[in-house]
Design a protein around this motif. Sequence first.
Motif, short mmCIF file in Angstrom:
data_model
loop_
_atom_site.label_atom_id
_atom_site.label_comp_id
_atom_site.label_asym_id
_atom_site.label_seq_id
_atom_site.Cartn_x
_atom_site.Cartn_y
_atom_site.Cartn_z
N HIS A 109 0.83 -1.20 0.00
CA HIS A 109 0.00 0.00 0.00
C HIS A 109 0.86 1.25 0.00
O HIS A 109 2.08 1.18 0.00
CB HIS A 109 -0.84 0.05 1.29
CG HIS A 109 -1.91 -0.97 1.34
ND1 HIS A 109 -3.17 -0.75 0.88
CD2 HIS A 109 -1.91 -2.24 1.83
CE1 HIS A 109 -3.90 -1.83 1.08
NE2 HIS A 109 -3.16 -2.74 1.65
N ARG A 156 -6.91 1.56 -4.59
CA ARG A 156 -7.63 2.07 -3.42
C ARG A 156 -8.75 3.02 -3.82
O ARG A 156 -8.53 4.00 -4.54
CB ARG A 156 -6.67 2.78 -2.48
CG ARG A 156 -7.39 3.31 -1.25
CD ARG A 156 -6.44 3.43 -0.10
NE ARG A 156 -7.14 3.87 1.09
CZ ARG A 156 -6.60 3.90 2.29
NH1 ARG A 156 -5.36 3.50 2.44
NH2 ARG A 156 -7.28 4.31 3.32
N GLY A 210 -11.06 3.73 7.86
CA GLY A 210 -10.59 4.43 9.05
C GLY A 210 -10.15 3.42 10.09
O GLY A 210 -10.01 2.24 9.80
N SER A 211 -9.93 3.92 11.31
CA SER A 211 -9.38 3.06 12.34
C SER A 211 -10.13 3.27 13.66
O SER A 211 -10.75 4.32 13.85
CB SER A 211 -7.90 3.40 12.51
OG SER A 211 -7.22 2.34 13.13
N GLN A 212 -10.03 2.28 14.54
CA GLN A 212 -10.69 2.35 15.86
C GLN A 212 -12.19 2.64 15.68
O GLN A 212 -12.75 3.54 16.30
CB GLN A 212 -9.97 3.38 16.75
CG GLN A 212 -10.43 3.50 18.19
CD GLN A 212 -10.26 2.23 19.01
OE1 GLN A 212 -9.82 1.19 18.55
NE2 GLN A 212 -10.63 2.27 20.28
N GLY A 247 -9.99 -3.72 3.90
CA GLY A 247 -9.15 -3.00 4.86
C GLY A 247 -9.36 -3.47 6.29
O GLY A 247 -9.86 -4.57 6.55
N GLY A 248 -8.97 -2.61 7.22
CA GLY A 248 -9.09 -2.95 8.65
C GLY A 248 -9.87 -1.86 9.36
O GLY A 248 -10.77 -1.27 8.78
N PHE A 250 -10.99 -2.16 12.88
CA PHE A 250 -11.86 -2.62 13.95
C PHE A 250 -11.34 -2.14 15.31
O PHE A 250 -10.16 -2.26 15.61
CB PHE A 250 -11.99 -4.15 13.90
CG PHE A 250 -12.21 -4.64 12.49
CD1 PHE A 250 -13.33 -4.24 11.77
CD2 PHE A 250 -11.27 -5.44 11.85
CE1 PHE A 250 -13.52 -4.65 10.45
CE2 PHE A 250 -11.45 -5.85 10.53
CZ PHE A 250 -12.57 -5.46 9.83
N GLY A 293 -5.19 -4.48 11.88
CA GLY A 293 -3.87 -4.23 12.47
C GLY A 293 -4.03 -4.11 13.97
O GLY A 293 -3.72 -5.03 14.74
N ARG A 294 -4.58 -2.97 14.39
CA ARG A 294 -4.76 -2.66 15.80
C ARG A 294 -5.40 -3.82 16.60
O ARG A 294 -4.91 -4.19 17.66
CB ARG A 294 -5.68 -1.44 15.90
CG ARG A 294 -5.86 -0.89 17.31
CD ARG A 294 -6.97 0.16 17.32
NE ARG A 294 -6.82 1.18 16.30
CZ ARG A 294 -6.10 2.30 16.44
NH1 ARG A 294 -5.50 2.55 17.58
NH2 ARG A 294 -6.01 3.15 15.45
N TYR A 391 0.70 0.60 17.24
CA TYR A 391 1.01 2.02 17.03
C TYR A 391 1.76 2.63 18.22
O TYR A 391 1.57 3.79 18.55
CB TYR A 391 -0.28 2.81 16.74
CG TYR A 391 -1.04 2.25 15.54
CD1 TYR A 391 -0.49 2.30 14.27
CD2 TYR A 391 -2.27 1.62 15.69
CE1 TYR A 391 -1.15 1.76 13.18
CE2 TYR A 391 -2.94 1.08 14.61
CZ TYR A 391 -2.37 1.16 13.36
OH TYR A 391 -3.03 0.61 12.28
C1 LIG Z 1 -3.93 1.27 8.87
C2 LIG Z 1 -4.45 0.39 7.82
C3 LIG Z 1 -5.06 -0.82 8.16
C4 LIG Z 1 -5.24 -1.27 9.58
O1 LIG Z 1 -6.02 -0.47 10.37
P1 LIG Z 1 -6.31 -0.90 11.90
O2 LIG Z 1 -7.16 0.18 12.41
O3 LIG Z 1 -5.00 -0.97 12.58
O4 LIG Z 1 -7.00 -2.22 11.86
C5 LIG Z 1 -5.48 -1.63 7.14
N1 LIG Z 1 -5.34 -1.28 5.84
C6 LIG Z 1 -4.77 -0.11 5.48
C7 LIG Z 1 -4.62 0.21 4.06
C8 LIG Z 1 -4.32 0.76 6.45
O5 LIG Z 1 -3.76 1.91 6.08
#
Ligand SMILES: *Cc1c(COP(=O)(O)O)cnc(C)c1O
Length: 432
Positions: A109, A156, A210-212, A247-248, A250, A293-294, A391
């Motif tokens: 990515h 993307r 997004g994240s979280q 993506g992620g 969660f 990831g997280r 992180y």
């Molecule tokens: C950061 C990211 C993730 C993971 O996100 P988390 O919130 O850590 O699960 C997955 N895919 C891409 C492209 C990202 O930039």
Amino acid sequence: MFLSSCLSENSEGHLTIGGVDVPALAREYGTPLYIMDEDAIRSTCREYRKAMLRHYGKNFLVAFASKAFCTKYMYKILAEENMGADVVSGGELYTALKAGFPMNRVYFHGNNKTDDEIKLALSSGVGRFVADNTEELSRLNEIAAAEGCVADISFRIKPGVEAHTHEFIKTGQIDSKFGVALINDEAFDFAKTALGLKNIRLVGVHCHIGSQIFDIDPFVHAADLMIDFISRVKSELGYEIAELNLGGGFGIRYTEKDDPKQIDEIVKSFTSAVLKKVSENNIKPPFLVIEPGRSIVAPYGITVYTVGSVKHIKNIRTYVSIDGGMTDNPRYALYQSEYTAVLPERINEPATETVTIAGRCCESGDLIGKDMKIPPVKPNDLIAVLSTGAYNYSMASNYNRIPRPPVVTVSGGKSRLIVRRESYEDLIRNDI
Ligand SMILES: *Cc1c(COP(=O)(O)O)cnc(C)c1O
């Protein structure tokens, strides 16, 4: 009672992680110290894979987002757990390569890959390039042509989904630096361009909103929009995109207020949305990729510090200074992230004090958290900050020339050093 399933207490009233006494680890390895529960990380990888298999069948890959925690040992765990990996830089790619990670399970990515990174990725046999924009696409095509190969790509898409999370970790909306938008035919035109390039094979589409994120709806909504896009490309361009990467993002528990859904429930929701939508649109269920990831590492890591001074400022606040801070955990400085802190040597003592935990950098913003509830502390006490597995190590810096802490994993009741503590000599290694 404990924020994460990997934490508990022993008969001495000490905090344990993966069943191992935290104060004993702090004595053995020193502080600041990152500790990760390897068994819990492995079982979370398995939980994701089992949920995908149960609700979607065999046609999937769970790729860990390396940026959450990137070390050679992590790639070894991921390889053994049949996971893929998402990387966003030559450095992450190189770490995976050096760890012997299977490169065909790597997704590359990034919104601005350099030519050198693209060459490294091509020569190491990366599974998928996740292209971000048309300029990058044509550079990739040229480099692949020069190397005499064809690059398998995904690209993307910004689906235009608003996820309720912090501004800086929200990425699915139109005003984002990542990807091409669904609206204004940006994504459609990208697909058309990609299909006309000789050294590019269009395999998939990707989004990451997004994240979280705690709601399931944004993921379901994004999945619907992405399948609609695949259908449109099929009907208007006669080409069926075979892979969908959602993506992620969660969410996990940083404090007791956080209430994330179970992995099985999240996976069930978006996979059933995908399956429903593909049958409505009469297309084949795509190879489905997710990139948590997280949620794979954050809950299973802690950071242990030693208290230096405790400064009471009458009627204002109490500063507890620790031997780490924004150099090992910049997340408060970046996003005012909330954390939970405990005293690993007296885990049952009630949290009667409200304190601000401060780091040792020359920055007033160098805090781990404001107004945190902990029991009374004094110099030389240990403090553990919880849910720091993601992180933290990966975002650590050498600001103020502070060496990065080591990382220790625990598994089966035993500890193992996986990243050494940096030395002063490490800090000046590249100085000329
Ligand atoms: C950061 C990211 C993730 C993971 O996100 P988390 O919130 O850590 O699960 C997955 N895919 C891409 C492209 C990202 O930039």
